[in-house]
Design a protein around this motif. Structure first.
Motif, mmCIF file in Angstrom:
data_model
loop_
_atom_site.group_PDB
_atom_site.id
_atom_site.type_symbol
_atom_site.label_atom_id
_atom_site.label_comp_id
_atom_site.label_asym_id
_atom_site.label_seq_id
_atom_site.Cartn_x
_atom_site.Cartn_y
_atom_site.Cartn_z
ATOM 1 N N LEU A 187 -6.441 16.057 13.225
ATOM 2 C CA LEU A 187 -5.532 16.458 12.429
ATOM 3 C C LEU A 187 -5.831 16.098 11.011
ATOM 4 O O LEU A 187 -5.442 17.006 10.041
ATOM 5 C CB LEU A 187 -3.957 16.016 12.739
ATOM 6 C CG LEU A 187 -3.596 16.637 14.344
ATOM 7 C CD1 LEU A 187 -2.412 15.714 14.571
ATOM 8 C CD2 LEU A 187 -3.261 18.028 14.098
ATOM 9 N N TYR A 198 -3.719 17.930 7.774
ATOM 10 C CA TYR A 198 -2.335 17.442 7.802
ATOM 11 C C TYR A 198 -2.277 16.285 7.324
ATOM 12 O O TYR A 198 -3.131 15.159 7.574
ATOM 13 C CB TYR A 198 -2.151 17.771 9.425
ATOM 14 C CG TYR A 198 -2.243 19.255 9.996
ATOM 15 C CD1 TYR A 198 -0.993 20.070 9.822
ATOM 16 C CD2 TYR A 198 -3.367 19.561 10.719
ATOM 17 C CE1 TYR A 198 -1.057 21.426 10.247
ATOM 18 C CE2 TYR A 198 -3.304 20.897 11.130
ATOM 19 C CZ TYR A 198 -2.208 21.595 10.921
ATOM 20 O OH TYR A 198 -2.368 23.130 11.464
ATOM 21 N N LEU A 222 5.269 16.832 12.687
ATOM 22 C CA LEU A 222 4.941 17.422 11.590
ATOM 23 C C LEU A 222 5.969 17.298 10.202
ATOM 24 O O LEU A 222 7.020 17.818 10.511
ATOM 25 C CB LEU A 222 4.204 18.742 11.433
ATOM 26 C CG LEU A 222 2.978 18.721 12.167
ATOM 27 C CD1 LEU A 222 2.663 20.203 12.456
ATOM 28 C CD2 LEU A 222 1.766 17.832 11.808
ATOM 29 N N VAL A 270 -1.848 24.287 14.694
ATOM 30 C CA VAL A 270 -2.511 22.998 15.375
ATOM 31 C C VAL A 270 -3.108 23.129 16.469
ATOM 32 O O VAL A 270 -4.221 22.111 16.795
ATOM 33 C CB VAL A 270 -0.830 22.283 15.603
ATOM 34 C CG1 VAL A 270 -1.086 21.016 16.310
ATOM 35 C CG2 VAL A 270 -0.202 22.047 14.265
ATOM 36 N N THR A 298 -6.901 23.678 15.788
ATOM 37 C CA THR A 298 -7.402 22.331 15.311
ATOM 38 C C THR A 298 -7.772 21.379 16.370
ATOM 39 O O THR A 298 -8.796 20.848 16.266
ATOM 40 C CB THR A 298 -6.281 21.555 14.249
ATOM 41 O OG1 THR A 298 -6.055 22.375 13.190
ATOM 42 C CG2 THR A 298 -6.852 20.391 13.753
#
Length: 305
Positions: free
Chosen positions: A65, A70, A88, A100, A103
């Motif tokens: 992340l 992020y 988040l 997400v 990722t």
């Protein structure tokens, strides 16, 4: 009491109160200027739940992340070892769950999206208002209870110790910018209960000794009382700390903030029972007359037990 060693706790009471004042000022300044690193419960944001085929590594998920750009996120296991919840602190969009997911798939493991939803900040605002009012009401009721059970000077010292504990505990989270969420708020409220219990035990012994011991001064009586309760305080504090250290080490990220807040609160609460609640009694001029049992009409003083 001649054969028993009495520790001179009140001999450093002024220095201890000076330390408390300094910590309170630092905490208030930090809260005012740095604020708290509020968690998703207070700020609002997005929850993304994903499901892995095999139990993943939480540190690896955090690394993925971070590499994906992020920030200010929380990763924790949710139920089964293969279920992961990503929190988040950013606005919700229809694409964020898929972003997400993409990722996390970069780690090479098969992962599916279970849900993606928005948590509004309005919940946090209501909790702050209701929690603040509840805390003020609780402190007021505590003061009334201790005034009736002991004496008003004891109530002032006890409430002062509780305020001292809450400000310093929250101040640590502000200074160190640790995440402050509902778990931490629950821990702060638990600190109030622990500290109050410790203060009441000490206060009960002080009242008993003021009525029983004849010759010693108020300072000596308080030192005697603190010495007599010291072993109980140490055993209770160490036992609780052992449990909290285990929670901190093995409880996972979900209980990390909770355990840290309680560890700080118990250490500060034990200190405040001795050097805030007890010292304040001397500052307010506690005396044996304050704690004398009222003589009933028609009963001679010599007939009192």
């Amino acid at each position: 009491m001649a054969d028993e060693k009495i520790y001179n706790f009140m001999g450093i009471s002024k220095a201890a109160l000076g330390l408390s004042l300094a910590l309170i000022i630092i905490s208030i300044v930090a809260i005012a200027y740095r604020g708290l690193s509020l968690g998703l419960d207070f700020t609002g944001g997005t929850l993304v739940e994903v499901q892995y085929e095999q139990a993943p590594s939480v540190p690896q998920i955090k690394q993925l992340l971070e590499q994906g750009g992020y920030q200010n996120f929380v990763v924790q296991k949710f139920g089964a070892d293969t279920s992961i919840l990503v929190r988040l602190q950013q606005g919700y969009s229809d694409e964020i769950g898929q972003e997400v997911l993409t990722t996390l798939r970069g780690g090479g493991q098969a992962v599916d999206l279970v849900r993606s939803e928005f948590v509004g900040a309005q919940v946090g605002e209501e909790l702050r208002e209701q929690g603040g009012l509840g805390l003020l009401l609780a402190l007021g009721m505590i003061m009334i209870y201790i005034s009736f059970r002991f004496q008003f000077k004891f109530a002032v010292g006890a409430v002062g110790a509780l305020i001292h504990d809450v400000i310093i505990t929250v101040g640590c989270f502000s200074v160190l910018q640790w995440d402050f969420d509902l778990n931490v708020l629950a821990a702060v409220l638990a600190v109030i209960g622990y500290s109050l219990n410790d203060t009441i035990v000490v206060s009960d012994r002080i009242r008993e000794n003021f009525r029983r011991v004849r010759k010693e001064s108020p300072t000596e009586i308080i030192n005697i009382s603190l010495t007599q309760t010291l072993s109980r305080t140490i055993v209770t504090g160490l036992t609780t700390l052992l449990v909290l250290v285990a929670l901190y080490m093995f409880g996972g990220e979900a209980l990390e903030g909770f355990s840290k807040a309680l560890i700080i609160g118990i250490v500060v609460g034990t200190y405040s029972s001795i050097y805030v609640a007890s010292s304040s009694l001397l500052m307010m001029g506690i005396s044996k007359e304050d704690l004398m049992i009222p003589v009933k009409e028609g009963v001679e003083a010599d007939d009192m037990p």
